[in-house]
Design a protein around this motif. Sequence first.
Motif, PDB file in Angstrom:
ATOM      1  N   ILE A   1      -2.248  -0.055  -0.943  1.00 57.77           N
ATOM      2  CA  ILE A   1      -1.176  -0.973  -0.616  1.00 57.77           C
ATOM      3  C   ILE A   1       0.102  -0.533  -1.335  1.00 57.77           C
ATOM      4  CG2 ILE A   1      -2.802  -2.864  -0.324  1.00 57.77           C
ATOM      5  CD1 ILE A   1      -1.722  -3.959  -3.056  1.00 57.77           C
ATOM      6  N   VAL A   2       1.202  -1.208  -1.048  1.00 59.72           N
ATOM      7  CA  VAL A   2       2.438  -0.931  -1.775  1.00 59.72           C
ATOM      8  C   VAL A   2       2.233  -1.343  -3.226  1.00 59.72           C
ATOM      9  CG1 VAL A   2       4.892  -1.449  -1.968  1.00 59.72           C
ATOM     10  CG2 VAL A   2       3.828  -1.288   0.285  1.00 59.72           C
ATOM     11  N   SER A   3       2.467  -0.415  -4.135  1.00 59.37           N
ATOM     12  CA  SER A   3       2.249  -0.698  -5.549  1.00 59.37           C
ATOM     13  C   SER A   3       3.149  -1.837  -6.023  1.00 59.37           C
ATOM     14  CB  SER A   3       2.542   0.552  -6.394  1.00 59.37           C
ATOM     15  OG  SER A   3       2.550   0.219  -7.773  1.00 59.37           O
ATOM     16  N   PRO A   4       2.580  -2.827  -6.715  1.00 62.80           N
ATOM     17  CA  PRO A   4       3.410  -3.942  -7.210  1.00 62.80           C
ATOM     18  C   PRO A   4       4.476  -3.494  -8.205  1.00 62.80           C
ATOM     19  CG  PRO A   4       1.075  -4.505  -7.282  1.00 62.80           C
ATOM     20  CD  PRO A   4       1.150  -3.039  -6.969  1.00 62.80           C
ATOM     21  N   THR A   5       4.299  -2.324  -8.808  1.00 62.22           N
ATOM     22  CA  THR A   5       5.273  -1.840  -9.791  1.00 62.22           C
ATOM     23  C   THR A   5       5.951  -0.542  -9.350  1.00 62.22           C
ATOM     24  OG1 THR A   5       3.516  -0.667 -10.987  1.00 62.22           O
ATOM     25  CG2 THR A   5       4.017  -2.918 -11.690  1.00 62.22           C
ATOM     26  N   GLY A   6       5.723  -0.101  -8.120  1.00 61.26           N
ATOM     27  CA  GLY A   6       6.258   1.173  -7.654  1.00 61.26           C
ATOM     28  C   GLY A   6       7.662   1.056  -7.077  1.00 61.26           C
ATOM     29  N   LYS A   7       8.312   2.204  -6.896  1.00 62.60           N
ATOM     30  CA  LYS A   7       9.678   2.237  -6.368  1.00 62.60           C
ATOM     31  C   LYS A   7       9.749   1.764  -4.924  1.00 62.60           C
ATOM     32  CE  LYS A   7      11.364   5.978  -9.349  1.00 62.60           C
ATOM     33  NZ  LYS A   7      11.934   7.347  -9.378  1.00 62.60           N
ATOM     34  N   GLU A   8       8.645   1.899  -4.177  1.00 61.73           N
ATOM     35  CA  GLU A   8       8.652   1.517  -2.774  1.00 61.73           C
ATOM     36  C   GLU A   8       8.744   0.006  -2.588  1.00 61.73           C
ATOM     37  OE1 GLU A   8       5.705   1.945   1.108  1.00 61.73           O
ATOM     38  OE2 GLU A   8       5.522   3.394  -0.515  1.00 61.73           O
ATOM     39  N   LYS A   9       8.293  -0.749  -3.570  1.00 63.88           N
ATOM     40  CA  LYS A   9       8.215  -2.202  -3.436  1.00 63.88           C
ATOM     41  C   LYS A   9       9.599  -2.815  -3.261  1.00 63.88           C
ATOM     42  CE  LYS A   9       7.910  -5.265  -6.702  1.00 63.88           C
ATOM     43  NZ  LYS A   9       7.521  -6.143  -7.818  1.00 63.88           N
ATOM     44  N   THR A  10       9.728  -3.704  -2.274  1.00 60.97           N
ATOM     45  CA  THR A  10      10.982  -4.422  -2.041  1.00 60.97           C
ATOM     46  C   THR A  10      10.902  -5.864  -2.517  1.00 60.97           C
ATOM     47  OG1 THR A  10      10.306  -5.205   0.148  1.00 60.97           O
ATOM     48  CG2 THR A  10      11.372  -3.042   0.031  1.00 60.97           C
ATOM     49  N   GLY A  11       9.695  -6.369  -2.747  1.00 59.09           N
ATOM     50  CA  GLY A  11       9.523  -7.771  -3.093  1.00 59.09           C
ATOM     51  C   GLY A  11       9.187  -8.631  -1.900  1.00 59.09           C
ATOM     52  N   TYR A  12       9.213  -8.050  -0.685  1.00 61.29           N
ATOM     53  CA  TYR A  12       8.881  -8.830   0.511  1.00 61.29           C
ATOM     54  C   TYR A  12       7.377  -9.089   0.543  1.00 61.29           C
ATOM     55  CZ  TYR A  12       9.375 -10.630   5.232  1.00 61.29           C
ATOM     56  OH  TYR A  12       9.387 -11.453   6.334  1.00 61.29           O
ATOM     57  N   ALA A  13       6.995 -10.315   0.870  1.00 60.01           N
ATOM     58  CA  ALA A  13       5.615 -10.758   0.682  1.00 60.01           C
ATOM     59  C   ALA A  13       4.588  -9.922   1.442  1.00 60.01           C
ATOM     60  CB  ALA A  13       5.483 -12.227   1.087  1.00 60.01           C
ATOM     61  N   THR A  14       4.902  -9.481   2.645  1.00 60.38           N
ATOM     62  CA  THR A  14       3.904  -8.788   3.470  1.00 60.38           C
ATOM     63  C   THR A  14       4.298  -7.344   3.756  1.00 60.38           C
ATOM     64  OG1 THR A  14       4.955  -9.654   5.483  1.00 60.38           O
ATOM     65  CG2 THR A  14       3.149 -10.938   4.552  1.00 60.38           C
ATOM     66  N   GLN A  15       5.025  -6.714   2.856  1.00 62.72           N
ATOM     67  CA  GLN A  15       5.464  -5.329   3.050  1.00 62.72           C
ATOM     68  C   GLN A  15       4.270  -4.394   3.222  1.00 62.72           C
ATOM     69  OE1 GLN A  15       7.810  -3.809  -0.168  1.00 62.72           O
ATOM     70  NE2 GLN A  15       7.993  -1.758   0.710  1.00 62.72           N
ATOM     71  N   LYS A  16       4.350  -3.509   4.226  1.00 61.79           N
ATOM     72  CA  LYS A  16       3.306  -2.532   4.475  1.00 61.79           C
ATOM     73  C   LYS A  16       3.745  -1.153   3.962  1.00 61.79           C
ATOM     74  CE  LYS A  16       0.652  -5.528   6.448  1.00 61.79           C
ATOM     75  NZ  LYS A  16       1.476  -6.742   6.296  1.00 61.79           N
ATOM     76  N   PRO A  17       2.779  -0.291   3.628  1.00 56.59           N
ATOM     77  CA  PRO A  17       3.114   1.010   3.035  1.00 56.59           C
ATOM     78  C   PRO A  17       3.850   1.927   4.014  1.00 56.59           C
ATOM     79  CG  PRO A  17       0.799   0.465   2.687  1.00 56.59           C
ATOM     80  CD  PRO A  17       1.326  -0.511   3.687  1.00 56.59           C
ATOM     81  N   LEU A  18       4.810   2.658   3.504  1.00 57.81           N
ATOM     82  CA  LEU A  18       5.551   3.608   4.330  1.00 57.81           C
ATOM     83  C   LEU A  18       4.628   4.663   4.916  1.00 57.81           C
ATOM     84  CD1 LEU A  18       8.261   4.628   5.384  1.00 57.81           C
ATOM     85  CD2 LEU A  18       8.570   5.842   3.210  1.00 57.81           C
ATOM     86  N   GLY A  19       3.608   5.089   4.167  1.00 54.64           N
ATOM     87  CA  GLY A  19       2.703   6.120   4.669  1.00 54.64           C
ATOM     88  C   GLY A  19       2.008   5.729   5.959  1.00 54.64           C
ATOM     89  N   ILE A  20       1.634   4.473   6.103  1.00 57.41           N
ATOM     90  CA  ILE A  20       0.995   3.996   7.333  1.00 57.41           C
ATOM     91  C   ILE A  20       1.969   4.075   8.502  1.00 57.41           C
ATOM     92  CG2 ILE A  20       0.033   1.963   8.472  1.00 57.41           C
ATOM     93  CD1 ILE A  20      -1.898   3.152   6.493  1.00 57.41           C
ATOM     94  N   LEU A  21       3.197   3.615   8.277  1.00 58.87           N
ATOM     95  CA  LEU A  21       4.189   3.615   9.361  1.00 58.87           C
ATOM     96  C   LEU A  21       4.631   5.023   9.717  1.00 58.87           C
ATOM     97  CD1 LEU A  21       5.214   1.108  10.869  1.00 58.87           C
ATOM     98  CD2 LEU A  21       4.163   0.565   8.681  1.00 58.87           C
ATOM     99  N   GLU A  22       4.736   5.901   8.733  1.00 62.34           N
ATOM    100  CA  GLU A  22       5.127   7.277   9.040  1.00 62.34           C
ATOM    101  C   GLU A  22       4.073   7.962   9.896  1.00 62.34           C
ATOM    102  OE1 GLU A  22       8.179   9.141   5.966  1.00 62.34           O
ATOM    103  OE2 GLU A  22       6.190   8.923   5.074  1.00 62.34           O
ATOM    104  N   ARG A  23       2.818   7.714   9.619  1.00 62.41           N
ATOM    105  CA  ARG A  23       1.764   8.321  10.436  1.00 62.41           C
ATOM    106  C   ARG A  23       1.886   7.867  11.885  1.00 62.41           C
ATOM    107  NH1 ARG A  23      -4.143   7.818   8.030  1.00 62.41           N
ATOM    108  NH2 ARG A  23      -3.216   9.327   6.583  1.00 62.41           N
TER     109      ARG A  23
END
Length: 283
Positions: free
Chosen positions: A207-229
């Motif tokens: 999942i999107v890491s709770p402490t990672g740079k990718e995290k936006t704070g949006y409740a249901t954010q999905k990982p970029l890797g899934i969408l890029e695929r």
Amino acid sequence: MDCTGMNQDSNRILLADNLKLLRTLPDESAELIYVDPPFNTGKRQMRPQMKTVRDEAGDRVGFGGRRYRTELVAGKRAGAGYSDSFDDFTGFLRPRMEEAHRILTATGSLFFHIDYREVHYCKVMLDEIFGRECFQNEIIWAYDYGARAKRRWPAKHDNILWYTKDPKRYTFNLDECDRIPYMAPTLVGEEKAARGKTPTDVWWHTIVSPTGKEKTGYATQKPLGILERIVKVHSNPGDTVLDFFAGSGTTGVAAARHKRTFVLIDQNREAVKLMKRRLEKYL
């Protein structure tokens, strides 16, 4: 904000009721549609805003061995959240999926992201709209993070249903897909093990890491890797990618990074503000 029509040459983030706006979009104007609708969990989706505080008795260790604790920022929430409860969930979704079918190009694909609670009902609905012959895959996105159930097997996957407009003609650029390690590399030899393999219909991805740079704070954010695929394999450069439950805008990031045009729709003002900040350089 202008919510009429779809300009194929420009990226757009639109604040609107998605059904009203979808009805204004041209026939066969998007090559790929990804949607991550509310899951009908019966809860209000919110993500608390957290901060770390220096504390030698804290439970987290940072640079140089310094210790910290995590605190909830009192009264603060990331975005307004939304109610995820429907009396007639498929009744809510059906007219939107009918519009999605109309908007897809002849060789286009729909990716419908849902969870185990509603996937069976949603598949029956999509079979009726697209035709059972246009169902291509049920992708299982498996992850391993979060709380553990004590009275049943923990639910650690989402379901992504892939439908095409045509049962035989559709975009599928498998060579563009990222490769993943073999689970038993010694069985395939060094050359294959080094190259890796293309994924199956089970996608292991954190999942999107709770402490990672990718995290936006949006409740249901999905990982970029899934969408890029999804974007790389199921569309081509220059294509239009539509997401009408756009949330944090990850679909737009994936599209823009791979030279696709994105059209993102959400009725949540906080989500739209977040997307505009996140995607500013692409607008």
